[in-house]
Scaffold this active site. Structure first.
Site, PDB file in Angstrom:
ATOM      1  N   LYS A  87       0.820  -1.211   0.000  1.00 36.63           N
ATOM      2  CA  LYS A  87       0.000   0.000   0.000  1.00 36.63           C
ATOM      3  C   LYS A  87       0.861   1.271   0.000  1.00 36.63           C
ATOM      4  O   LYS A  87       0.361   2.348  -0.298  1.00 36.63           O
ATOM      5  CB  LYS A  87      -0.961   0.009   1.184  1.00 36.63           C
ATOM      6  N   ASP A  88       2.174   1.136   0.309  1.00 40.91           N
ATOM      7  CA  ASP A  88       3.079   2.286   0.283  1.00 40.91           C
ATOM      8  C   ASP A  88       3.641   2.559  -1.108  1.00 40.91           C
ATOM      9  O   ASP A  88       4.271   3.594  -1.333  1.00 40.91           O
ATOM     10  CB  ASP A  88       4.259   2.063   1.233  1.00 40.91           C
ATOM     11  N   ARG A  93      -7.626   8.595   4.539  1.00 37.40           N
ATOM     12  CA  ARG A  93      -8.683   7.616   4.266  1.00 37.40           C
ATOM     13  C   ARG A  93      -9.419   7.251   5.554  1.00 37.40           C
ATOM     14  O   ARG A  93     -10.654   7.245   5.602  1.00 37.40           O
ATOM     15  CB  ARG A  93      -8.077   6.361   3.638  1.00 37.40           C
ATOM     16  N   ARG A  94      -8.648   6.948   6.600  1.00 38.20           N
ATOM     17  CA  ARG A  94      -9.285   6.607   7.873  1.00 38.20           C
ATOM     18  C   ARG A  94     -10.005   7.815   8.459  1.00 38.20           C
ATOM     19  O   ARG A  94     -11.110   7.704   8.992  1.00 38.20           O
ATOM     20  CB  ARG A  94      -8.236   6.071   8.851  1.00 38.20           C
ATOM     21  N   ARG A 132       2.883   4.827  17.885  1.00 43.87           N
ATOM     22  CA  ARG A 132       1.471   5.204  17.959  1.00 43.87           C
ATOM     23  C   ARG A 132       0.812   4.605  19.199  1.00 43.87           C
ATOM     24  O   ARG A 132      -0.016   5.257  19.847  1.00 43.87           O
ATOM     25  CB  ARG A 132       0.750   4.768  16.686  1.00 43.87           C
ATOM     26  N   CYS A 151      -1.348  10.031  -1.193  1.00 42.31           N
ATOM     27  CA  CYS A 151      -1.639  10.204   0.231  1.00 42.31           C
ATOM     28  C   CYS A 151      -2.464  11.463   0.494  1.00 42.31           C
ATOM     29  O   CYS A 151      -2.936  11.672   1.598  1.00 42.31           O
ATOM     30  CB  CYS A 151      -0.328  10.282   1.023  1.00 42.31           C
TER      31      CYS A 151
END
Length: 309
Positions: free
Chosen positions: A85-86, A133-134, A157, A244
């Site tokens: 996904k990166d 997105r989140r 995180r 992004c």
């Protein structure tokens, strides 16, 4: 069978290293090679270095892959292991995907020390995430919540959560499971509530297109179902010119010989959304993704993408 040492390039984060070790383990098993036949080289990418601002402000996709791709092009390494996904949808000239490993859990994980789920958060609670997105999907289902930026690797995180910076955070289930940290998941968010990022949960191995020996070694590792699904998803992203800076989600699943695809684009605040569901024969994976993107563009999704109609 293997005379030279196979040099594996990776980022140095715990998750990236776990993915590199998984790749090495699969190669060892496929070809009965000893651990000494491999060398793992770590690289610090632009995305690792920049921690003081959102990646969307810096330049979109490729921030976690460029230095590894440069090392491939310089032939310092034989293969690079990435969270797919990166990766940019258009790879640098001379490079290609040598294999895609079996996909892990595609869902997003809800993590909180206080509350059992996203729905259970009280009004005004703070959710930390670095993903647009989140963010858009959280705001879509819970516009009353406050979303704050949350950068850093998984461990960073989780530490911010313990420090009270936010009431909850969202991470990929795949990463937590690969790190042996599935116990930190408070609850999984089903894909009908939060659609994942394109290629979430997939590991891609990038190589030089002219390196036939490495391609041959990687061939047994390629997982056809995962490869088909991410082909459709990445075609969708390519057509939308996603980065992004754009909230885009997409997921393909294979049922028998049919690929089912669901894709979405959002406004940053989640107030607006365009959604598409399509299916096609598995052999038409790329066409499926492109068709889904075209359908959204015809409906007006260009408004979210900064493109003219």
């Amino acid at each position: 069978m293997q005379a030279r040492t196979l040099r594996i390039g990776t980022r140095g984060s715990p998750l990236a290293l776990a993915q590199a070790y998984e790749t090495r383990g699969r190669l060892m098993a496929a070809h009965r090679l000893p651990e000494e036949a491999f060398e793992i080289r770590t690289y610090k990418t632009t995305g690792d270095v920049i921690q003081d601002r959102p990646l969307a402000e810096v330049g979109g996709k490729g921030l976690f892959t460029k230095e590894l791709e440069d090392a491939l092009l310089k032939r310092e390494i034989d293969l690079a292991v990435h969270s797919m996904k990166d990766m940019q949808t258009q790879l640098p000239e001379g490079l290609g995907i040598g294999a895609v490993l079996p996909r892990e859990d595609v869902r997003d994980a809800f993590i909180s020390l206080k509350y059992p789920s996203l729905d259970a958060l009280p009004q005004g609670a703070v959710v930390g995430t670095s993903s647009l997105r989140r963010q858009a999907q959280v705001k879509r289902v819970r516009p009353d919540l406050e979303v704050v930026g949350f950068r850093g690797n998984v461990q960073t995180r989780l530490r911010k959560l313990s420090d009270g910076v936010a009431d909850a955070t969202l991470l990929a289930c795949a990463g937590l499971k690969r790190l042996g940290m599935a116990d930190r998941i408070t609850s999984e968010i089903e894909t009908d509530q939060m659609l994942p990022a394109v290629a979430q949960g997939a590991i891609a191995i990038e190589i030089q297109l002219d390196d036939e020996e490495t391609a041959r070694l990687l061939a047994p590792l390629n997982h056809e179902e995962t490869a088909l699904c991410v082909t459709a998803e990445r075609a969708f992203l390519t057509r939308l010119e996603g980065s992004c800076r754009t909230p885009i989600a997409g997921l393909a699943t294979l049922h028998g010989d049919t690929l089912h695809f669901r894709g979405m684009t959002f406004s940053i605040d989640g107030a607006e959304c365009f959604e598409i569901k399509l299916e096609a024969p598995a052999g038409d994976a790329e066409t499926l993704g492109l068709s889904a993107a075209d359908a959204l563009l015809q409906r007006g999704a260009h408004a979210h993408l900064g493109r003219a109609s």
